[in-house]
Design an enzyme around this catalytic site. Sequence first.
Site, short mmCIF file in Angstrom:
data_model
loop_
_atom_site.label_atom_id
_atom_site.label_comp_id
_atom_site.label_asym_id
_atom_site.label_seq_id
_atom_site.Cartn_x
_atom_site.Cartn_y
_atom_site.Cartn_z
N ALA A 46 0.71 -1.14 -0.05
CA ALA A 46 0.09 0.18 0.05
C ALA A 46 1.01 1.23 -0.13
O ALA A 46 1.87 1.40 0.71
CB ALA A 46 -0.84 0.03 1.16
N LYS A 106 8.87 4.20 15.23
CA LYS A 106 9.29 4.53 16.76
C LYS A 106 8.68 5.42 17.52
O LYS A 106 8.14 5.60 18.44
CB LYS A 106 10.79 4.88 16.77
CG LYS A 106 11.10 6.04 15.89
CD LYS A 106 12.64 6.36 16.03
CE LYS A 106 12.88 7.63 15.15
NZ LYS A 106 13.15 6.88 13.56
N VAL A 133 14.00 0.67 16.80
CA VAL A 133 15.12 0.90 17.72
C VAL A 133 16.50 0.59 17.41
O VAL A 133 16.85 -0.60 17.14
CB VAL A 133 15.01 0.82 19.27
CG1 VAL A 133 16.37 1.22 20.09
CG2 VAL A 133 13.74 1.14 19.88
N ILE A 137 20.35 -3.41 14.51
CA ILE A 137 20.76 -4.12 15.78
C ILE A 137 19.66 -4.76 16.41
O ILE A 137 18.51 -4.13 16.77
CB ILE A 137 21.35 -2.86 16.65
CG1 ILE A 137 22.57 -2.29 16.05
CG2 ILE A 137 21.83 -3.73 18.01
CD1 ILE A 137 23.13 -1.09 16.75
N GLY A 188 23.98 12.86 3.76
CA GLY A 188 22.58 12.53 3.82
C GLY A 188 22.44 11.65 5.26
O GLY A 188 21.34 10.85 5.48
N GLU A 191 18.65 15.04 8.19
CA GLU A 191 17.75 15.27 7.47
C GLU A 191 17.95 16.86 7.20
O GLU A 191 18.33 17.70 7.73
CB GLU A 191 16.37 15.05 7.97
CG GLU A 191 16.14 13.83 8.48
CD GLU A 191 14.94 12.99 8.17
OE1 GLU A 191 14.24 13.39 7.56
OE2 GLU A 191 15.08 11.87 8.27
N LYS A 206 13.35 6.42 21.22
CA LYS A 206 14.11 4.92 21.43
C LYS A 206 13.94 4.94 22.79
O LYS A 206 13.94 3.59 23.26
CB LYS A 206 15.30 5.13 20.74
CG LYS A 206 15.05 5.18 19.28
CD LYS A 206 16.47 5.51 18.35
CE LYS A 206 16.18 5.77 16.96
NZ LYS A 206 17.10 6.32 16.19
N1 HSE Z 1 17.70 9.72 12.39
C1 HSE Z 1 17.96 8.38 12.92
C2 HSE Z 1 19.45 8.40 13.26
C3 HSE Z 1 17.72 7.09 12.01
O1 HSE Z 1 20.06 9.47 12.81
O2 HSE Z 1 20.07 7.37 13.77
C4 HSE Z 1 16.79 6.69 12.53
O3 HSE Z 1 16.14 6.39 13.68
#
Ligand code: HSE
Length: 442
Positions: A46, A106, A133, A137, A188, A191, A206
């Site tokens: 979806a 999360k 989380v 891992i 990258g 964000e 987390k």
């Molecule tokens: N933005 C998070 C980080 C990744 O930099 O670890 C996804 O949780």
Amino acid sequence: MIAYRNLRVALLGAGSVGAQVATLLTEHHDELASRVGAGLDLIGIAVRDVDAPRTAPIDPALFTTDAMGLIESADIVIELMGGIEPARSYILHALNSGADVVTGNKALLAAHGPELQAAAEQVGAQVYYEAAVAGAIPIIRPLRESLAGDRVKRILGIVNGTTNFILDKMDVEGDTFENALAVATELGYAEADPTADIEGYDAAQKAAILARLAFHTEVPVEAVHREGITQITAAQVSQAQKAGYVVKLLAICERITDPASGVDGVSARVYPALIPRRHPLATVHGGKNAVFVEAEAAGDLMFYGAGAGGIETASAVLGDVVSAARRHVAGGPGVAETTHANLTILPIDSVSTRYQITLEVSDAPGVLARIASLFSEHGVSVEAVQQSIASVESGTSESSGTATLVIVTHVASERALSRTVADIADQQVVVRVESVLRVEGA
Ligand code: HSE
């Protein structure tokens, strides 16, 4: 030999993780079927826009915009769309239709985890969330299953790759926060709007998830004390290095007793802290994550690896899909997550740890003694003091300049420490309190 019917798997979302999950489910179909004892058929994906470009080649016939219809035909629903709505409604609909759910969401778990768990429990289904989380891992399953017979005392987690990349670059290359953030954005890691990472919101979500699982207690994300890394300077990182520490953004979940009231409870907190360079977490470089668990019987354990990335996170999702599918084959209800301990969530004031306080003070007789007496008055024991002359008027032994004092305490309560620092800041001989950093993992 596979005797069980094929299981129908629905995927919600085809972003960087979802696209990899779709590819692995398809390409590894036969191998997964042998591991599960049933075929896992991806029956549809979806998405909002069926024609949007994807990061992996996926059969276009799988795409649909009818999420509810897809969910109703599935045995296992994988939610990788992110955000609160419509993800929450879709998951509740999936559970109420009898499907197990695998999610990496999360934000949703931190905000609505108890609601989703209750809905799953009511119908005997299960919500799996290993990917929520620390990406690839395995940490949820170890806490839920491997350590189910032990007692967790404390978790120290580097659970945000962006901030670890930034702090590591500041440590290794002497970079400023601003430059390191710019590089993290270019590569990258960060964000376009890095607030969730650098202000600790991502790590706090987390921490709420880990604390709930480790201490069998509801931990609302709003109860997680949160400080980000934007105030960390190149000078602090360099000074930490000289003193044998490294600065890391830590998510800490801990069983503590409030020193004033004697109440036992849980502390969940996120802040940049100094850790000794010999601590295993100090070796976590770049954008990697690690979770250090201190358990009563097992002792210290560390889980290390990729905290993000499409295919890496897809590994965690696939592991959950296999677990869910095996349960279908074996039969029986899902394993409910219990919050039986129902411990009090204690505020940051209840925490006790060590501190490093950096002060700029007048370089004059009696100043050190005055500062030392303030620590003593508040019952905070000093472990080490280092002084360096920041600036002096040239050539005289009678200095009228300032000095930098770096004071490291023994374990003290946050309450006592903040009162001490407030009193220190009021002293005329104190030019400024440069920084107060907590010392963890010692
Ligand atoms: N933005 C998070 C980080 C990744 O930099 O670890 C996804 O949780």
